[in-house]
Design an enzyme around this catalytic site. Structure first.
Site, short mmCIF file in Angstrom:
data_model
loop_
_atom_site.label_atom_id
_atom_site.label_comp_id
_atom_site.label_asym_id
_atom_site.label_seq_id
_atom_site.Cartn_x
_atom_site.Cartn_y
_atom_site.Cartn_z
N ARG A 281 0.85 -1.17 0.00
CA ARG A 281 0.00 0.00 0.00
C ARG A 281 0.89 1.23 0.00
NH1 ARG A 281 -0.70 -2.05 5.20
NH2 ARG A 281 0.48 -0.94 6.78
N LEU B 167 -7.92 -4.08 10.36
CA LEU B 167 -8.57 -2.86 9.89
C LEU B 167 -7.57 -1.70 9.90
CD1 LEU B 167 -11.95 -3.29 11.78
CD2 LEU B 167 -11.52 -3.65 9.34
N GLU B 168 -7.35 -1.12 8.75
CA GLU B 168 -6.32 -0.10 8.60
C GLU B 168 -6.91 1.29 8.35
OE1 GLU B 168 -3.53 -1.49 5.70
OE2 GLU B 168 -3.39 -3.47 6.62
N ASN B 169 -8.21 1.42 8.57
CA ASN B 169 -8.88 2.70 8.32
C ASN B 169 -9.71 3.14 9.52
OD1 ASN B 169 -8.23 3.09 5.32
ND2 ASN B 169 -9.05 1.01 5.37
#
Length: 511
Positions: free
Chosen positions: A10, A336-338
């Protein structure tokens, strides 16, 4: 089905990420002591009945599965508890105690033996636990907790580990607000002492009990890609046996807040010559039969699952449980990266764990910035679900430079980066067996932060035994360090299997 999410690489955090970490400052690095006992307040009273096992009926007040009175080897007085775990039991003893809401308590006990655990359940907050790896001398376990606004009782427990020798306990104490217990009296033994099976100590670990695996077991976790992004495409059956946990990537968000969906990617299925759902399920069953855990990963770089309300928490638990039943998954991975809400996600995971029962597996893969302080939501979530958490495999990559537990800044791609950042979690309240090192399998698997398998092994040795360190050497050794993770089994296969062969074999040879 929407296009398959592409997890790594990313967008790479710049070196400014390191500057941001430093800006958090040492004042933000709030490290929770794992065993430090707080000094009793002036009005604190003793709430444990027969904590010294001095009553004529030595087990008065306690419910045990394998507990017996001990008089030959005691810490103080004339009595103690001896309990012998079986091959399929932990030898747990419990006592339910009346407490007051929104109050702080200190729990302690003197213990002797291998892998002896002390903790409390049903606190209404973060259930505490602590353990000792063992020894021939008495050692003191101590921890603190604060009850929830509606909590009026907690269950204190002591237990050993499956197949381990007998352990001893004495001078169990719970200090805090409440009505004091009367001193023990030397009355004649009566049948009121209970030595009957506890409902929370079953032949396998209870999902609500703090019964982690023995810290001498080190796990290798690998993500399996349910999409084709240039790495080696694999069936679940192709994943090497070195991987103890296989995280299937990824569950997808549905139109309902907190809801999860999953299906095999048709492009991947075609690339594998027609990999069917039935074959996928059979492969999962075969891995489980071989002693592996197969779980469903939620999130990824582009994952948009949000659990920020009670209804979303219920939706998450319901849909995750449905997918576990459909495919045979052992649990979930939270990646979860958000953004994340520690309160409602913790609620969802506890509900799911209670529904899944014994064998539930919960892993996490936060980004480095998410675990720089215990005040951050991801770290708060890890501590919130510590009682059901298997391991946190933080992503030690795609982050630039970051702050270590000594206040120094370390660059990704070094042994110092791995050990200095792992130290934050180890000193921040997670058990050693709940801390793993997440690394990319190759330079193609991440935008930055790749380290060779030998560097991963050096970091594991440094954390476990204080050997093979870089310039940073922790002031504590954690021989029960949890293990390592890689993104991904597919990229590892593409690169020749260095993670599976080198790191996996090293982990499984560690004491």
């Amino acid at each position: 089905m929407p296009p398959a999410p592409q997890r790594r690489p990313r967008a790479v955090h710049s070196m400014l990420a390191g500057a941001s970490a430093v800006a958090i400052g040492l004042s933000g690095l709030v490290l929770a002591g794992g065993t430090g006992a707080a000094q009793a307040a002036p009005n604190d009273v003793e709430l444990i009945t027969n904590g010294g096992f001095e009553d004529a009926n030595r087990l008065n007040g306690w419910t045990c599965t394998a507990g017996t009175p001990e008089t030959a080897t005691v810490h103080s007085g004339t009595g103690a508890l001896r309990s012998t775990p079986a091959g399929s039991g932990t030898g747990e003893c419990t006592q339910t105690v009346t407490v007051r809401p929104s109050s702080t308590y200190t729990l302690s006990s003197w213990v002797q033996g291998s892998y002896v655990y002390l903790g409390a359940r049903g606190t209404g907050g973060t259930d505490p636990s602590t353990w000792t790896p063992g020894g021939s001398a008495w050692s003191k376990l101590s921890t603190t907790f604060t009850t929830g606004a509606g909590t009026t009782s907690v269950t204190v427990y002591l237990h050993g580990w499956y197949g381990q020798p007998a352990f001893l306990a004495d001078d169990v104490s719970l200090l805090g607000p409440g009505d004091p217990k009367p001193s023990p009296t030397a009355t004649s033994p009566t049948p009121t002492g209970t030595v009957s099976p506890s409902p929370t100590d079953t032949t396998t670990p209870s999902p609500t009990a703090t019964t982690p695996r023995p810290p001498s077991k080190h796990l290798l976790t690998g993500y399996w890609q349910n999409f084709d992004n240039g790495a080696t495409v694999q069936r679940i059956s192709d994943v090497p046996a070195a991987y103890d946990i296989i995280a299937v990537s990824f569950a997808e968000a549905t139109g309902t807040p907190g809801g999860l969906g999953f299906a095999l990617d048709p492009t991947l299925s075609s690339r594998l010559g027609g990999y069917t759902e039935a074959q996928f399920k059979a492969d999962i069953a075969a891995k489980k039969a071989a002693g592996k855990k197969v779980i469903l990963s939620v999130g990824g770089e582009k994952g948009s699952v949000s659990v920020s309300s009670g209804s979303a928490a219920a939706n998450f638990a319901n849909t995750a449980w449905s997918l576990m039943q459909t495919y045979g998954f052992d649990g979930v991975d939270i990646d979860l990266e958000n953004g994340i809400n520690s309160t409602y996600m913790g609620q969802a995971l506890h509900t799911l764990a209670a529904r899944a029962g014994a064998g539930f597996t919960l892993t996490m893969a936060p980004q480095t910035i998410d675990m720089q302080s215990t005040g951050m939501e991801y770290f708060k979530l890890a501590l919130n679900v510590k009682d059901i958490l298997t391991i946190v495999n933080m992503q030690y990559y795609n982050s630039g430079a970051m702050l270590g537990c000594d206040g120094q800044v370390y660059s990704q791609g070094t042994v110092n980066f791995l050990t200095g950042l792992a130290c934050i979690q180890l000193k921040g309240g997670l058990r050693p067996d709940q801390v793993g090192l997440g690394v990319p399998a190759s330079t193609s698997a991440a935008g930055g932060g790749y380290v060779s398998p030998s560097v991963v092994n050096n970091a594991l040795d440094c954390l476990a035994a204080g050997t093979n360190c870089g310039s940073f050497k922790p002031d504590t050794k954690w021989p029960g360090i949890g293990g390592a993770m890689t993104w991904s089994t597919n990229w590892d296969a593409k690169a020749g299997g260095g993670i599976a062969n080198t790191v996996g074999s090293h982990l499984h040879a560690m004491p």
